[in-house]
Design an enzyme around this catalytic site. Structure first.
Site, PDB file in Angstrom:
ATOM      1  N   ASP A 116       2.781 -13.778  12.031  1.00 29.81           N
ATOM      2  CA  ASP A 116       1.644 -14.137  11.464  1.00 29.81           C
ATOM      3  C   ASP A 116       0.591 -12.868  11.453  1.00 29.81           C
ATOM      4  O   ASP A 116       0.037 -12.613  12.559  1.00 29.81           O
ATOM      5  CB  ASP A 116       1.005 -15.361  12.292  1.00 29.81           C
ATOM      6  CG  ASP A 116      -0.250 -15.939  11.875  1.00 29.81           C
ATOM      7  OD1 ASP A 116      -1.346 -15.317  11.091  1.00 29.81           O
ATOM      8  OD2 ASP A 116      -0.628 -17.143  12.117  1.00 29.81           O
TER       9      ASP A 116
ATOM     10  N   HIS B 225      -1.941  11.215  -1.284  1.00 26.24           N
ATOM     11  CA  HIS B 225      -1.878   9.999  -1.700  1.00 26.24           C
ATOM     12  C   HIS B 225      -1.929  10.144  -3.343  1.00 26.24           C
ATOM     13  O   HIS B 225      -1.660   8.968  -4.164  1.00 26.24           O
ATOM     14  CB  HIS B 225      -3.162   9.049  -1.516  1.00 26.24           C
ATOM     15  CG  HIS B 225      -3.245   8.157  -0.459  1.00 26.24           C
ATOM     16  ND1 HIS B 225      -4.056   7.251  -0.179  1.00 26.24           N
ATOM     17  CD2 HIS B 225      -2.680   8.602   0.642  1.00 26.24           C
ATOM     18  CE1 HIS B 225      -3.851   6.736   1.135  1.00 26.24           C
ATOM     19  NE2 HIS B 225      -3.077   7.486   1.678  1.00 26.24           N
TER      20      HIS B 225
ATOM     21  N   LYS C 170      -8.303  -0.056  11.119  1.00 27.09           N
ATOM     22  CA  LYS C 170      -7.639  -0.660   9.614  1.00 27.09           C
ATOM     23  C   LYS C 170      -6.198   0.387   9.557  1.00 27.09           C
ATOM     24  O   LYS C 170      -5.304  -0.232   9.106  1.00 27.09           O
ATOM     25  CB  LYS C 170      -8.503  -0.491   8.607  1.00 27.09           C
ATOM     26  CG  LYS C 170      -8.071  -1.124   7.044  1.00 27.09           C
ATOM     27  CD  LYS C 170      -7.227  -0.172   6.481  1.00 27.09           C
ATOM     28  CE  LYS C 170      -6.597  -0.881   5.263  1.00 27.09           C
ATOM     29  NZ  LYS C 170      -5.889  -0.110   4.378  1.00 27.09           N
TER      30      LYS C 170
ATOM     31  N   GLU D  93       0.758  -1.320   0.014  1.00 26.35           N
ATOM     32  CA  GLU D  93      -0.049  -0.151  -0.096  1.00 26.35           C
ATOM     33  C   GLU D  93       0.688   1.286  -0.089  1.00 26.35           C
ATOM     34  O   GLU D  93       1.626   1.514   1.021  1.00 26.35           O
ATOM     35  CB  GLU D  93      -1.002   0.048   1.279  1.00 26.35           C
ATOM     36  CG  GLU D  93      -1.939   1.172   1.194  1.00 26.35           C
ATOM     37  CD  GLU D  93      -2.861   1.092   2.144  1.00 26.35           C
ATOM     38  OE1 GLU D  93      -3.273   0.086   2.926  1.00 26.35           O
ATOM     39  OE2 GLU D  93      -3.776   2.224   2.442  1.00 26.35           O
TER      40      GLU D  93
HETATM   41  P1  NAD Z   1       7.650 -23.117  16.557  1.00 28.42           P
HETATM   42  O1  NAD Z   1       6.898 -24.474  17.099  1.00 28.42           O
HETATM   43  O2  NAD Z   1       7.975 -23.271  15.179  1.00 28.42           O
HETATM   44  O3  NAD Z   1       8.626 -22.581  17.580  1.00 28.42           O
HETATM   45  C1  NAD Z   1       8.282 -22.593  18.906  1.00 28.42           C
HETATM   46  C2  NAD Z   1       9.361 -23.608  19.704  1.00 28.42           C
HETATM   47  O4  NAD Z   1      10.665 -22.945  19.502  1.00 28.42           O
HETATM   48  C3  NAD Z   1       9.075 -23.426  21.155  1.00 28.42           C
HETATM   49  O5  NAD Z   1       7.909 -24.425  21.545  1.00 28.42           O
HETATM   50  C4  NAD Z   1      10.419 -23.725  21.684  1.00 28.42           C
HETATM   51  O6  NAD Z   1      10.301 -25.389  21.768  1.00 28.42           O
HETATM   52  C5  NAD Z   1      11.388 -23.552  20.784  1.00 28.42           C
HETATM   53  N1  NAD Z   1      12.404 -22.265  21.024  1.00 28.42           N
HETATM   54  C6  NAD Z   1      13.610 -22.156  20.920  1.00 28.42           C
HETATM   55  N2  NAD Z   1      14.002 -20.944  21.440  1.00 28.42           N
HETATM   56  C7  NAD Z   1      12.852 -20.269  21.860  1.00 28.42           C
HETATM   57  C8  NAD Z   1      12.598 -19.122  22.512  1.00 28.42           C
HETATM   58  N3  NAD Z   1      13.799 -18.353  22.538  1.00 28.42           N
HETATM   59  N4  NAD Z   1      11.693 -18.876  23.116  1.00 28.42           N
HETATM   60  C9  NAD Z   1      10.673 -19.679  22.686  1.00 28.42           C
HETATM   61  N5  NAD Z   1      10.697 -20.659  22.173  1.00 28.42           N
HETATM   62  C10 NAD Z   1      11.781 -21.200  21.732  1.00 28.42           C
HETATM   63  O7  NAD Z   1       6.468 -21.823  16.472  1.00 28.42           O
HETATM   64  P2  NAD Z   1       5.343 -21.281  17.232  1.00 28.42           P
HETATM   65  O8  NAD Z   1       5.756 -20.027  17.714  1.00 28.42           O
HETATM   66  O9  NAD Z   1       4.972 -22.189  18.588  1.00 28.42           O
HETATM   67  O10 NAD Z   1       4.238 -21.025  16.291  1.00 28.42           O
HETATM   68  C11 NAD Z   1       4.036 -20.294  15.394  1.00 28.42           C
HETATM   69  C12 NAD Z   1       3.739 -20.505  14.149  1.00 28.42           C
HETATM   70  O11 NAD Z   1       2.409 -21.074  14.261  1.00 28.42           O
HETATM   71  C13 NAD Z   1       3.311 -19.531  13.168  1.00 28.42           C
HETATM   72  O12 NAD Z   1       3.900 -19.751  12.015  1.00 28.42           O
HETATM   73  C14 NAD Z   1       1.707 -19.635  12.947  1.00 28.42           C
HETATM   74  O13 NAD Z   1       1.548 -19.079  11.703  1.00 28.42           O
HETATM   75  C15 NAD Z   1       1.276 -20.966  13.288  1.00 28.42           C
HETATM   76  N6  NAD Z   1       0.002 -21.049  13.765  1.00 28.42           N
HETATM   77  C16 NAD Z   1      -0.759 -20.346  14.127  1.00 28.42           C
HETATM   78  C17 NAD Z   1      -2.266 -20.444  14.656  1.00 28.42           C
HETATM   79  C18 NAD Z   1      -2.803 -19.525  15.056  1.00 28.42           C
HETATM   80  O14 NAD Z   1      -2.301 -18.354  15.407  1.00 28.42           O
HETATM   81  N7  NAD Z   1      -4.289 -19.760  15.530  1.00 28.42           N
HETATM   82  C19 NAD Z   1      -2.577 -21.676  14.437  1.00 28.42           C
HETATM   83  C20 NAD Z   1      -1.704 -22.991  13.836  1.00 28.42           C
HETATM   84  C21 NAD Z   1      -0.219 -22.479  13.576  1.00 28.42           C
END
Ligand code: NAD
Length: 426
Positions: free
Chosen positions: A276, A374, A260, A82
């Site tokens: 996300d 704009h 927005k 945008e």
């Molecule tokens: P992930 O599982 O890839 O990473 C998290 C893991 O990294 C932790 O569980 C931990 O074991 C490890 N880790 C290593 N260093 C860390 C630190 N310093 N702090 C915290 N954890 C650390 O990712 P996530 O963050 O659990 O999930 C994010 C993803 O899930 C996004 O891509 C999102 O789009 C997706 N997602 C979102 C939804 C939703 O928002 N409703 C649903 C499903 C999936």
């Protein structure tokens, strides 16, 4: 020391801007090439990120300047299609800079996982039985993520509610998980799924859904800043901005567009850092309605010096590990440009961008209107739509802006004339 105030940044070439930003962080040639699109984004990475990949969809990455956050200057990477968003954020941040910049806080990094339990004969007694087993529930959750626990995070508490629908009662268990530097959806979902059989045993019910809630009300980012009345154009402008805010605060039709505008900035940084956007957007809009009416995510008031004081409060579930934050090579570079080291700093920085974006939009609306700023960018888009080539666009834009008439039919006419060699008498 990094200075984010860079007058005339917009006048530099892309390469000059990039050098100015990246010299501070010692980017190597490979990293610069990646940002400039000279090294193609590896299609293998794209294919591992989503399903049925057939290609790439490039989005411009810009840098908002002039941000000072808690006394430190920062460059803000923003991925957006945008026009005007990056300029507006930089412009508002410049005004805040004069008054010390932005000040921020984060309420914590706790996310909620929800477990829905159906077919329970005695839901209130089941609720009590769950609380009796809290320590065991948390232990089972934490056994699924020793890394998170070793970093000081993990499941820390539970909350239980009974929901009465029109034809049944269901028990909803919330797992409260400190996800530290991760956004946490995968971490929380894994725990919720792992502990579900144990919850069935305790309640004698049937677990259905096990999923994170995006209403991240235990991860609230706050930011505030003061904008001088003089810089804004005087006390009348300040009053009009407060009137604009009150309009949004009390009218959902206005509030949704107002918010927005805030999300224009927020989603751009969320996307640039590989986070996300949908998770943050869903959380923001739910939080805006938490009072029962959809309201502004920001508050604006006139302080005792007669200046404009703004603040924002918004759920901010973002990470610097996990998801695409580390797997996307450009997202990694965006985090480097921001110069932050924790998800907390990232969440707070993003909130400042939302506040700046909101100020810029309200100021434009309360004065000259949103279209003036704009006009050139809009004309550029229309010229491309009309089929003007790269060498023709600038001339068409100049002419349309000069005529103060940015309409598609006129731009099409100008394009056709230019292609026939008749714009400006040529
Ligand atoms: P992930 O599982 O890839 O990473 C998290 C893991 O990294 C932790 O569980 C931990 O074991 C490890 N880790 C290593 N260093 C860390 C630190 N310093 N702090 C915290 N954890 C650390 O990712 P996530 O963050 O659990 O999930 C994010 C993803 O899930 C996004 O891509 C999102 O789009 C997706 N997602 C979102 C939804 C939703 O928002 N409703 C649903 C499903 C999936």
């Amino acid at each position: 020391m990094l200075i984010s105030r860079v007058p005339g940044f917009f006048k530099l070439s892309v390469e000059e801007r990039l050098s100015l930003i990246t010299n501070k962080w010692n980017f190597n040639e490979e990293e610069k090439k990646l940002l400039l699109g000279l090294t193609p984004f590896p299609i293998k990475i794209a294919d591992s990120m989503i399903e049925n990949t057939v290609g790439l969809m490039p989005i411009p990455l810009g840098i908002a300047t002039n941000f000072k956050i808690n006394g430190e200057d920062r460059f803000i990477p923003m991925a957006t299609e945008e026009p005007s968003v990056v300029a507006a954020a930089s412009n508002a941040a410049k005004m805040a800079y004069e008054k010390g910049g932005f000040f921020t806080s984060l309420s914590g990094s706790i996310m909620r996982g929800q477990i829905q339990v159906l077919d329970i004969a005695d839901p209130y007694s089941a609720m009590a039985r769950i609380y009796e087993k809290k320590a065991e529930i948390l232990k089972r959750c934490n056994a699924k993520d020793p890394t998170l626990v070793s970093l000081g995070g993990g499941a820390i508490d539970i909350e239980v509610n009974v929901i009465k629908t029109s034809n049944q009662s269901m028990l909803i268990l919330h797992l409260l998980v400190d996800t530290r530097d991760a956004m946490g959806a995968n971490a929380v979902n894994t725990m919720a799924e792992a502990v579900a059989p144990f919850i069935e045993t305790i309640t004698s019910g049937r677990v259905a859904l096990r999923i994170i809630s995006n209403l991240a009300d235990r991860r609230i980012a706050r930011a505030r800043a003061v904008f001088s009345a003089k810089q804004l154009g005087g006390i009348e402008v300040v009053k009009n901005i407060v009137n604009a805010f009150e309009f949004a605060e009390f009218d959902p039709y206005r509030a949704v567009t107002h918010n927005k505008g805030i999300m224009n900035g927020i989603s751009a940084v969320v996307l640039a850092t590989g986070n996300d956007t949908r998770a943050v957007e869903a959380g923001a809009h739910a939080y805006a309605s938490i009072s029962g009416q959809y309201r502004s995510l920001t508050k604006w008031e006139i302080n005792e010096d007669g200046d404009l004081a703004g603040s924002i409060e918004i759920p901010m579930a973002v990470g610097i590990v996990g998801g695409a934050t580390k797997s996307h090579p450009v997202a990694r570079l965006a985090l480097k440009i921001l110069g932050i080291h924790t998800a907390e700093e990232l969440a707070e920085s993003i909130a400042t961008v939302g506040l700046a974006q909101n100020l810029a939009a309200m100021r434009a609306l309360a004065t000259e209107g949103i279209q003036k700023g704009h006009m050139a960018l809009h004309a550029r888009n229309l010229a491309m739509m009309a089929g003007a080539n790269e060498n023709e666009i600038d001339q068409i834009v100049q002419q349309a802006v000069k005529e103060q008439d940015v309409r598609y039919d006129r731009i099409l006419e100008l394009t056709k004339q230019l292609q026939k060699g008749v714009v400006n008498g040529k």
